[in-house]
Design an enzyme around this catalytic site. Structure first.
Site, PDB file in Angstrom:
ATOM      1  N   ARG A  51       0.739  -1.177   0.108  1.00  0.00           N
ATOM      2  CA  ARG A  51      -0.155  -0.175  -0.023  1.00  0.00           C
ATOM      3  C   ARG A  51       0.757   1.258   0.103  1.00  0.00           C
ATOM      4  O   ARG A  51       0.529   2.252  -0.985  1.00  0.00           O
ATOM      5  CB  ARG A  51      -0.895   0.174   1.179  1.00  0.00           C
ATOM      6  CG  ARG A  51      -2.299  -0.733   1.006  1.00  0.00           C
ATOM      7  CD  ARG A  51      -2.468  -1.451   2.474  1.00  0.00           C
ATOM      8  NE  ARG A  51      -1.596  -2.241   2.639  1.00  0.00           N
ATOM      9  CZ  ARG A  51      -1.720  -3.600   2.161  1.00  0.00           C
ATOM     10  NH1 ARG A  51      -2.781  -4.169   1.600  1.00  0.00           N
ATOM     11  NH2 ARG A  51      -0.840  -4.455   2.650  1.00  0.00           N
ATOM     12  N   ARG A 101      11.447   3.529   3.274  1.00  0.00           N
ATOM     13  CA  ARG A 101      11.184   2.737   4.334  1.00  0.00           C
ATOM     14  C   ARG A 101      12.249   1.875   4.589  1.00  0.00           C
ATOM     15  O   ARG A 101      12.888   1.419   3.850  1.00  0.00           O
ATOM     16  CB  ARG A 101       9.941   1.758   3.865  1.00  0.00           C
ATOM     17  CG  ARG A 101       9.528   0.609   4.876  1.00  0.00           C
ATOM     18  CD  ARG A 101       8.419  -0.254   4.780  1.00  0.00           C
ATOM     19  NE  ARG A 101       7.335   0.605   4.931  1.00  0.00           N
ATOM     20  CZ  ARG A 101       5.897  -0.151   4.686  1.00  0.00           C
ATOM     21  NH1 ARG A 101       5.823  -1.295   4.530  1.00  0.00           N
ATOM     22  NH2 ARG A 101       5.046   0.876   5.144  1.00  0.00           N
ATOM     23  N   HIS A 129       5.182   6.059  11.436  1.00  0.00           N
ATOM     24  CA  HIS A 129       4.670   5.604  10.043  1.00  0.00           C
ATOM     25  C   HIS A 129       3.684   6.951  10.068  1.00  0.00           C
ATOM     26  O   HIS A 129       2.632   6.816   9.950  1.00  0.00           O
ATOM     27  CB  HIS A 129       4.002   4.519  10.027  1.00  0.00           C
ATOM     28  CG  HIS A 129       3.786   4.077   8.473  1.00  0.00           C
ATOM     29  ND1 HIS A 129       4.117   4.649   7.332  1.00  0.00           N
ATOM     30  CD2 HIS A 129       3.295   2.895   8.156  1.00  0.00           C
ATOM     31  CE1 HIS A 129       3.285   4.006   6.303  1.00  0.00           C
ATOM     32  NE2 HIS A 129       3.021   2.653   6.641  1.00  0.00           N
TER      33      HIS A 129
HETATM   34  N1   CP Z   1      -0.021   0.106   5.784  1.00  0.00           N
HETATM   35  C1   CP Z   1       1.201  -0.377   5.269  1.00  0.00           C
HETATM   36  O1   CP Z   1       2.214   0.127   5.579  1.00  0.00           O
HETATM   37  O2   CP Z   1       0.973  -1.228   4.212  1.00  0.00           O
HETATM   38  P1   CP Z   1       2.414  -1.857   3.394  1.00  0.00           P
HETATM   39  O3   CP Z   1       3.032  -2.272   4.396  1.00  0.00           O
HETATM   40  O4   CP Z   1       1.675  -2.684   2.590  1.00  0.00           O
HETATM   41  O5   CP Z   1       2.758  -0.480   2.777  1.00  0.00           O
END
Ligand code: CP
Length: 302
Positions: A51, A101, A129
């Site tokens: 996402r 990330r 986050h």
């Molecule tokens: N919510 C979220 O960080 O999802 P992903 O790990 O898929 O980016």
């Protein structure tokens, strides 16, 4: 506005958060615009993502910008021993903004201090986050009509869950009352509880979801994150601690919504998905508009 990084939700004032949420609503009405033409955004993902990375990339594409980057550190020169310092300094030559990330807490702050272009923290270990938090705030505001004095029930991995840590810090600005539901091993860390106490806010801790579920305006489910456990036996003990089923929702508030940053494993049974209280896939869509607002704000374009 000058360009700037976003590492922690506390980097933003309440007025700045509200401005981003207003902008997200504008982008939701008109998501295709030509604001980022000629701009390059680098997505550097040293940890897996669906996402966050794809919604950032979708946000950039819809605004006419271009995306470069890697989805896995094994396809970058980090595998040859390159430092984060050298990676950031190099990518500064290619991009106007970095979305990163990384598994190590504090890595995003470190990158932002080196970088000559804004850095957006897309998750640093169990720490923060902030862009997830902004889309969570947008989702809460959209569904509840207010951020004020809500009851938020956070469930699951509250120890390692960076999304709940960021959301707690953000929602504490609006006199939220919190219920923390977790097994003993995964309770909210003391530093976040102290943060609330210092603000005079109340919280309640329990390992029994049914005790507090009917008070909630928002149930914020989280996954027990296998990748954060050094001992696999410890993960096995708690991995099935909470599973939300449709038949548990009968007495919950009418306007209550279930959020989850996703991915889910088994903590929300699929029989919940068709219930009007399930909001997690709409929440993921809200990530596109919110990230359009974040990018244009940090680049000083809005
Ligand atoms: N919510 C979220 O960080 O999802 P992903 O790990 O898929 O980016």
């Amino acid at each position: 506005m000058k360009t700037r990084s976003l590492v922690s939700i506390d980097d933003l004032t309440t007025a700045e958060i509200m401005k981003i949420l207003d902008l997200a609503a504008e982008f939701e009405k008109e998501p295709i615009q030509d604001i980022l033409r000629g701009r390059v955004v680098a997505t550097l993902f040293f940890e897996p993502s669906t996402r966050t990375r794809l919604s950032f990339e979708s946000a950039v594409n819809k605004l006419g910008g271009n995306v470069i980057g890697f989805t896995d550190s094994s396809s970058s020169s980090v595998t040859k021993g390159e430092t984060l310092n050298d990676t950031i300094r190099t990518v500064n030559n290619y991009a106007d903004l970095i979305v990163m990330r990384h598994p190590i807490e504090g890595s995003a702050r470190y990158a932002s201090e080196i970088s000559t272009v804004p850095v957006i923290n897309a998750g640093d270990g169990a720490n923060q986050h902030p862009t997830q938090t902004l889309l969570d705030l947008y989702s809460i505001l959209k569904t509840q009509g207010t951020l004020d004095k809500l009851n938020i029930c956070m469930v699951g991995d509250l120890k390692y869950g960076r999304t709940v840590h960021s959301l707690l810090m953000a929602m504490s600005r609006w006199k939220t009352s919190f219920n923390f539901v977790a097994p003993e091993e995964l309770m909210m860390p003391d530093e976040y509880k102290l943060y609330l106490r210092n603000l005079g806010l109340t919280y309640y801790e329990t390992s029994n979801l049914t005790e507090v579920i009917n008070m909630a305006d928002i149930i914020y489910m989280t996954r027990v994150q296998r990748e954060r456990f050094s001992d696999p036996m410890e993960y096995e003990k708690v991995k099935n601690a909470y599973v939300l089923h449709e038949n548990m929702l009968g007495e919950t508030k009418q306007g209550m919504k279930i959020l989850h940053p996703l991915p889910r494993v088994n903590e929300i049974n699929t029989d919940v998905d068709a219930n009007t209280k399930a909001y997690y896939f709409e929440q993921a869509l809200n990530g596109v508009f919110t990230r359009q607002a974040i990018i244009t704000t940090l680049l000083g374009l809005k």
